[in-house]
Every structure is written in structure tokens, then in C-alpha cells.
Design a protein around this motif. Structure first.
Motif, PDB file in Angstrom:
ATOM      1  N   LYS A  48     -27.403  15.050 -83.571  1.00  0.00           N
ATOM      2  CA  LYS A  48     -26.183  14.234 -83.138  1.00  0.00           C
ATOM      3  C   LYS A  48     -25.814  14.852 -81.808  1.00  0.00           C
ATOM      4  N   ILE A  49     -25.770  16.181 -81.425  1.00  0.00           N
ATOM      5  CA  ILE A  49     -25.505  16.610 -79.953  1.00  0.00           C
ATOM      6  C   ILE A  49     -26.685  15.916 -79.338  1.00  0.00           C
ATOM      7  N   HIS A  50     -27.882  15.969 -79.530  1.00  0.00           N
ATOM      8  CA  HIS A  50     -28.986  15.319 -78.610  1.00  0.00           C
ATOM      9  C   HIS A  50     -28.521  13.738 -78.177  1.00  0.00           C
ATOM     10  N   GLY A  51     -28.258  12.998 -79.189  1.00  0.00           N
ATOM     11  CA  GLY A  51     -27.837  11.886 -79.051  1.00  0.00           C
ATOM     12  C   GLY A  51     -26.663  11.688 -78.152  1.00  0.00           C
ATOM     13  N   PHE A  52     -25.752  12.495 -78.341  1.00  0.00           N
ATOM     14  CA  PHE A  52     -24.587  12.484 -77.724  1.00  0.00           C
ATOM     15  C   PHE A  52     -24.794  12.884 -75.974  1.00  0.00           C
ATOM     16  N   ILE A  53     -25.450  13.913 -75.791  1.00  0.00           N
ATOM     17  CA  ILE A  53     -25.896  14.330 -74.519  1.00  0.00           C
ATOM     18  C   ILE A  53     -26.750  13.211 -73.816  1.00  0.00           C
ATOM     19  N   GLN A  54     -27.708  12.668 -74.634  1.00  0.00           N
ATOM     20  CA  GLN A  54     -28.416  11.651 -74.112  1.00  0.00           C
ATOM     21  C   GLN A  54     -27.763  10.464 -73.677  1.00  0.00           C
ATOM     22  N   THR A  55     -26.725  10.002 -74.326  1.00  0.00           N
ATOM     23  CA  THR A  55     -25.904   9.009 -73.941  1.00  0.00           C
ATOM     24  C   THR A  55     -25.386   9.085 -72.799  1.00  0.00           C
ATOM     25  N   ILE A  56     -24.421  10.390 -72.468  1.00  0.00           N
ATOM     26  CA  ILE A  56     -23.817  10.693 -71.341  1.00  0.00           C
ATOM     27  C   ILE A  56     -24.860  10.705 -70.269  1.00  0.00           C
ATOM     28  N   LEU A  57     -25.917  11.257 -70.306  1.00  0.00           N
ATOM     29  CA  LEU A  57     -26.821  11.143 -69.101  1.00  0.00           C
ATOM     30  C   LEU A  57     -27.425  10.126 -68.820  1.00  0.00           C
ATOM     31  N   TYR A  58     -27.945   9.169 -69.770  1.00  0.00           N
ATOM     32  CA  TYR A  58     -28.479   7.862 -69.610  1.00  0.00           C
ATOM     33  C   TYR A  58     -27.165   7.065 -68.750  1.00  0.00           C
ATOM     34  N   THR A  59     -26.125   7.016 -69.369  1.00  0.00           N
ATOM     35  CA  THR A  59     -24.704   6.279 -68.955  1.00  0.00           C
ATOM     36  C   THR A  59     -24.619   6.473 -67.467  1.00  0.00           C
ATOM     37  N   GLY A  60     -24.644   8.062 -67.397  1.00  0.00           N
ATOM     38  CA  GLY A  60     -24.300   8.464 -66.026  1.00  0.00           C
ATOM     39  C   GLY A  60     -25.212   8.140 -65.037  1.00  0.00           C
ATOM     40  N   SER A  61     -26.431   8.126 -65.599  1.00  0.00           N
ATOM     41  CA  SER A  61     -27.564   7.929 -64.444  1.00  0.00           C
ATOM     42  C   SER A  61     -27.372   6.292 -64.076  1.00  0.00           C
ATOM     43  N   PHE A  62     -27.083   5.487 -65.013  1.00  0.00           N
ATOM     44  CA  PHE A  62     -27.090   3.959 -64.822  1.00  0.00           C
ATOM     45  C   PHE A  62     -25.904   3.668 -63.945  1.00  0.00           C
ATOM     46  N   TYR A  63     -24.779   4.487 -64.245  1.00  0.00           N
ATOM     47  CA  TYR A  63     -23.702   4.343 -63.135  1.00  0.00           C
ATOM     48  C   TYR A  63     -23.636   4.893 -61.777  1.00  0.00           C
ATOM     49  N   THR A  64     -24.542   5.766 -61.599  1.00  0.00           N
ATOM     50  CA  THR A  64     -24.695   6.427 -60.455  1.00  0.00           C
ATOM     51  C   THR A  64     -25.653   5.323 -59.601  1.00  0.00           C
ATOM     52  N   HIS A  65     -26.471   4.843 -60.171  1.00  0.00           N
ATOM     53  CA  HIS A  65     -27.250   3.581 -59.542  1.00  0.00           C
ATOM     54  C   HIS A  65     -26.172   2.684 -58.915  1.00  0.00           C
ATOM     55  N   ALA A  66     -25.371   2.306 -59.945  1.00  0.00           N
ATOM     56  CA  ALA A  66     -24.196   0.963 -59.482  1.00  0.00           C
ATOM     57  C   ALA A  66     -23.639   1.987 -58.198  1.00  0.00           C
ATOM     58  N   VAL A  67     -22.798   3.029 -58.374  1.00  0.00           N
ATOM     59  CA  VAL A  67     -22.296   3.575 -57.312  1.00  0.00           C
ATOM     60  C   VAL A  67     -23.194   3.611 -56.068  1.00  0.00           C
ATOM     61  N   ILE A  68     -24.463   4.061 -56.042  1.00  0.00           N
ATOM     62  CA  ILE A  68     -25.163   4.017 -54.968  1.00  0.00           C
ATOM     63  C   ILE A  68     -25.256   2.489 -54.346  1.00  0.00           C
ATOM     64  N   SER A 101     -15.851   9.627 -67.493  1.00  0.00           N
ATOM     65  CA  SER A 101     -15.833   8.471 -68.321  1.00  0.00           C
ATOM     66  C   SER A 101     -16.936   8.361 -69.324  1.00  0.00           C
ATOM     67  N   CYS A 102     -18.220   9.094 -68.970  1.00  0.00           N
ATOM     68  CA  CYS A 102     -19.267   8.971 -69.605  1.00  0.00           C
ATOM     69  C   CYS A 102     -19.144   9.701 -70.786  1.00  0.00           C
ATOM     70  N   ALA A 103     -18.798  10.924 -70.822  1.00  0.00           N
ATOM     71  CA  ALA A 103     -18.292  11.930 -71.914  1.00  0.00           C
ATOM     72  C   ALA A 103     -17.238  11.425 -72.635  1.00  0.00           C
ATOM     73  N   ALA A 104     -16.180  10.785 -72.362  1.00  0.00           N
ATOM     74  CA  ALA A 104     -15.318   9.889 -73.057  1.00  0.00           C
ATOM     75  C   ALA A 104     -15.850   8.809 -73.955  1.00  0.00           C
TER      76      ALA A 104
END
Length: 228
Positions: free
Chosen positions: A100-120, A153-156
Motif C-alpha cells: 500500500k505504501i509503495h502504491g501511495f508513493i508511486q502515485t505521488i511521484l508519477y502524478t508529480g512527474s506528469f504535473y512537472t511536465h505541465a509546469v515546464i 496536491s499530489c500527496a493529498a
């Protein structure tokens, strides 16, 4: 411990202990994943090293590049080794709590990575389309605030995956050797994921680069590259 696993082939939940894979397939899958890990980690660490060594590269724009590089290092260097292990043994051996922790961290990182592409993408658009306002919008202080809000936001967004009673299950999915959110457990959360985590940043990225293209085209021969 044995985890509830989902096998997408037959659509059933159960304990998947039968390993009918050929040794050659396992070797290929492991080698492929290890190569991805090596290339991604080394490449992103090289990017970070360049930003640390060369002060001229420490620009506001490159803050977002560094943010993306760090996220990718975490994804490939810290999360993917668990996937590689699961490919080798054909099961999740790290326990249900960490699944569960692995899935949680993975969701944060993948979403954060995708949103960073958008911010760039937005950053590039503002730099080209509104150069006089760029320094004000993307000041160092504002950029730090943007990154802070982005990760918060990604963590929430991922938090329901680790809060009991929210009806959002993270399970080990045998076909991809990974612990991920089970979309069938909460369709509302699945639709929110599709729209906010993937749809919205995709629209922002497309709109930003379309705006860049339009701006460059409107500039016409005023741009050096247009005369070549």
C-alpha cells in the motif's frame, strides 16, 4: 505473506503461485527493467550534477527540470527495484503494508512527474509568449511556491490510498508485477484520477506548446530560425 493479487487474464482475484513463464522471458524482462533503471538513474543524476556544478544553469526554469529529474530518480532508483524483484520471484514478497505504501508513493511521484511536465510547458510558453512578464510570474519565490503546491496536491490526491475506510484499494497486480490502485474498488476515484492526474496536465501541455507554435509562427521572419 501471501497477498491478494489480481490477474487481468482471467479477471479473478486470488493467490498466484503458478509460474509458467519461461526462464528466457524472465531474463529478458529483468534485463529490460535493469537497463531502464541504469539509464534513467545515471542520466538524471548527470542532469542534477550539471545543475550543481555549473552556476549558470541554476535558473528558475531549471528548477523544474531538477524537480523532474529527482522524481524520475526516485521512481526508477527506489521503486522499480521492487518490481524487478517481483518479476524474478513472480510474487510480492514485501508484505501487504508496504504494498500500500509503495502504491501511495508511486502515485505521488508519477502524478508529480506528469504535473512537472505541465509546469515546464507553461514556463516555456510564458518565456516565449510573454517575456516581459516572465520574471514576475516565474520568480524564484513563486516557483518554489508552485513546486510546494504541486507536491502537496499530489500527496493529498494519493492520501485516500493509505487511509482505511476510504474504499480505495491498493493491490498487487500480477501481470505488471506492481502494487497499484485497483480502479474497480472505487470508480469515482478512478474517474478523478483520469481527469485530474492525466487529463488536465495533458491538456495544459498540448495548449502550452500549441501556444508556443502560434507565437513563433506569428513572429515570422523576426525569429532568427525563420530566416534559415
Amino acid at each position: 505473506m501471501t497477498l491478494r493479487a489480481y490477474n487481468g487474464t482471467n479477471g479473478e482475484d486470488g493467490d498466484l503461485t503458478d509460474d509458467s513463464r519461461s526462464p528466457g522471458l524472465v531474463i529478458f524482462e529483468v534485463s529490460f527493467l535493469v537497463a531502464i533503471i541504469a539509464v534513467s538513474v545515471s542520466g538524471n543524476l548527470l542532469v542534477l550534477a550539471c545543475l550543481v556544478v555549473d552556476r549558470k544553469l541554476r535558473t528558475v526554469s531549471n528548477m523544474f527540470v531538477a524537480n523532474l529529474a529527482v522524481a524520475d530518480v526516485y521512481i526508477t532508483g527506489l521503486l522499480m527495484p521492487f518490481v524487478v524483484t517481483s518479476v524474478i520471484v513472480n510474487e510480492w514478497i514485501f508484505g501487504e503494508p508496504y504494498c500500500k505504501i509503495h502504491g501511495f508513493i508511486q502515485t505521488i511521484l508519477y502524478t508529480g512527474s506528469f504535473y512537472t511536465h505541465a509546469v515546464i510547458a507553461v514556463n516555456r510558453f510564458c518565456l516565449i509568449a510573454y517575456p516581459s512578464r516572465y520574471s514576475t510570474v516565474f520568480s524564484r519565490r513563486n516557483s518554489i511556491v508552485i513546486l510546494t503546491v504541486l507536491w502537496a496536491s499530489c500527496a493529498a490526491y494519493a492520501m485516500p490510498q493509505v487511509i482505511a475506510g476510504r474504499g480505495v484499494d491498493v493491490i498487487y497486480i500480477a501481470e505488471i508485477y506492481n502494487c497499484l490502485f485497483d480502479g474497480s474498488s472505487n470508480l469515482t476515484y478512478l474517474y478523478v484520477t483520469a481527469v485530474l492526474a492525466y487529463g488536465l496536465p495533458t491538456v495544459v501541455i498540448i495548449a502550452s506548446y500549441a501556444g508556443i507554435y502560434h507565437t513563433v509562427r506569428q513572429a515570422g521572419r523576426g525569429w532568427p530560425l525563420a530566416r534559415r
